[in-house]
Scaffold this motif. Structure first.
Motif, PDB file in Angstrom:
ATOM      1  N   CYS A 292       5.109   0.843  15.108  1.00 57.16           N
ATOM      2  CA  CYS A 292       4.599   1.180  13.778  1.00 57.16           C
ATOM      3  C   CYS A 292       5.142   2.556  13.366  1.00 57.16           C
TER       4      CYS A 292
ATOM      5  N   CYS B  82       1.674   4.929  12.890  1.00 59.15           N
ATOM      6  CA  CYS B  82       0.850   5.443  13.996  1.00 59.15           C
ATOM      7  C   CYS B  82       1.535   5.301  15.352  1.00 59.15           C
TER       8      CYS B  82
ATOM      9  N   CYS C  58       0.133  -3.619  11.047  1.00 57.69           N
ATOM     10  CA  CYS C  58      -0.219  -2.919  12.276  1.00 57.69           C
ATOM     11  C   CYS C  58      -1.726  -3.075  12.499  1.00 57.69           C
TER      12      CYS C  58
ATOM     13  N   CYS D 261      -3.429   0.685  12.186  1.00 52.71           N
ATOM     14  CA  CYS D 261      -3.523   1.463  10.942  1.00 52.71           C
ATOM     15  C   CYS D 261      -3.245   0.621   9.701  1.00 52.71           C
TER      16      CYS D 261
HETATM   17 ZN   LIG Z   1       0.088   1.676  12.864  1.00 54.90          ZN
END
Ligand SMILES: [Zn+2]
Lengths: 220, 124
Positions: B23, B26, B37, B40
């Motif tokens: 990701c 994050c 994701c 997040c």
């Molecule tokens: Zn993420």
């Protein structure tokens, strides 16, 4: 777990398996997927169930209504490898916490439980996730008979998915039907004496979605 | 935008490569590829290749298989914790069934069945 749920099922005229089994039969049955053997697995069943939901006003005019105290859903990853902890069901824990909060109740208030025992280990993990027992102690509690009829908190008096059967789409409604029967005091030989609060634990997709509902004999 | 499609993922499996996504927001790793994701809810991904190394976190031996795998039982399936921290489900191959244990080191290998590339792990 399997012996207990078959013993309960033998008391339920609507169960698919109304026959008791012995621990020896369970342990001697064929392996399906290690360490689960034949009697650790629930069947797929034909069956139907219905629930009539009414407004408070209509319910008060009805014979022995059962009250919905809470209903909460939670989700989790579906794939096994994506679960944060293989030995716990996070969606069960989250849904249970939310349901207890809604009703202003705790696990110690629950008198009777119908839960998703698709496999024997699932009943253990669920009793822990519902807060009835500490993580890691659900198996010991079952062995001591605490989840059997006459125990501290009877689980699956209907016989559960294991013995009552698992008519997939009807299973959740059938759990609620059993709890309504219990809370009305109409369960005959499988009656949980004095049951006031019932909990239904319904799930799908490998605990990707879990619904925990609380029902009361008396109005909240 | 997704950095990796499911088709690209399985095409790489066929060639012996295990691709994952990181990701951009994050830095969480995800495998197999997904749109959002889980940590997040971001949608920006970078493509990374995993080492293929890991260890058995849990396993079962399927004795009664689904109809599509009739004739292959008994066979073992494991959740493997990869060295990079993510976990992945796959078949265990080249293992005597009685030798399988939680904690054993394994390495990714493609298993081609019919025309379908599957994820498998063998002893490392
Ligand atoms: Zn993420």
């Amino acid at each position: 777990m399997a012996v207990k749920n078959h013993r309960h099922g033998a008391l339920n005229p609507k169960a698919q398996f109304q026959k008791e089994i012995t621990l020896e039969q369970v342990l001697k049955s064929a392996l399906i997927a290690d360490p689960l053997k034949l009697y650790d697995c629930c069947p797929f069943s034909d069956g139907a169930a219905a629930v009539v939901i009414a407004s408070e006003e209509v319910a008060t005019r009805t014979r022995k209504p059962v009250w919905v105290l809470a209903s909460a859903q939670a989700g989790d990853e579906m794939c096994l490898h994506a679960k944060r902890d293989l030995s716990r069901a996070l969606a069960t824990e989250r849904a249970a916490q939310a349901a207890y909060r809604q009703a202003g109740l705790g696990p110690q208030d629950v008198d009777v439980v119908e839960l998703h025992d698709c496999f024997t280990i699932a009943e253990i993990v669920a009793t822990e996730g519902l807060g009835l027992f500490e993580p890691g102690t659900g198996g010991i509690a079952a062995e001591k008979g605490w989840t059997a009829l006459g125990g501290k908190v009877p689980v699956n008096p209907s016989g559960g998915l294991k013995a009552k059967g698992h008519p997939i789409g009807a299973t959740g409604a059938a759990q609620i039907a059993e709890l309504a029967t219990q809370l009305r005091g109409e369960a005959g030989p499988r009656q949980v004496e004095g049951a006031r609060i019932g909990l239904a634990h319904t799930l799908g997709g490998n605990t990707a979605t879990v619904l925990v509902s609380l029902f009361g004999r008396d109005r909240a | 935008m997704s950095g990796l499609s499911l088709k690209e993922f399985f095409d790489a499996v066929r060639e012996g490569h295990l691709l994952a996504q990181r990701c951009a927001g994050c830095r969480e790793l995800a495998i197999p590829p997904k749109a959002f994701c889980p940590s997040c809810h971001g949608k920006e991904w970078e493509r990374v290749e995993l080492s293929g190394k890991g260890e058995i976190a849990s396993y079962t031996i399927i004795r009664v298989p689904p109809a599509s795998l009739a004739g292959q039982a008994p066979y073992a399936v494991a959740v493997v914790r990869m060295a990079e921290g993510v976990s992945l489900l796959g078949r265990l191959v080249d293992f005597p069934l009685e030798a399988i244990k939680v904690g054993l080191p394994v390495v990714f290998t493609p298993l081609i069945q019919g025309d379908q590339p599957l994820i498998a792990f063998k002893p490392s």
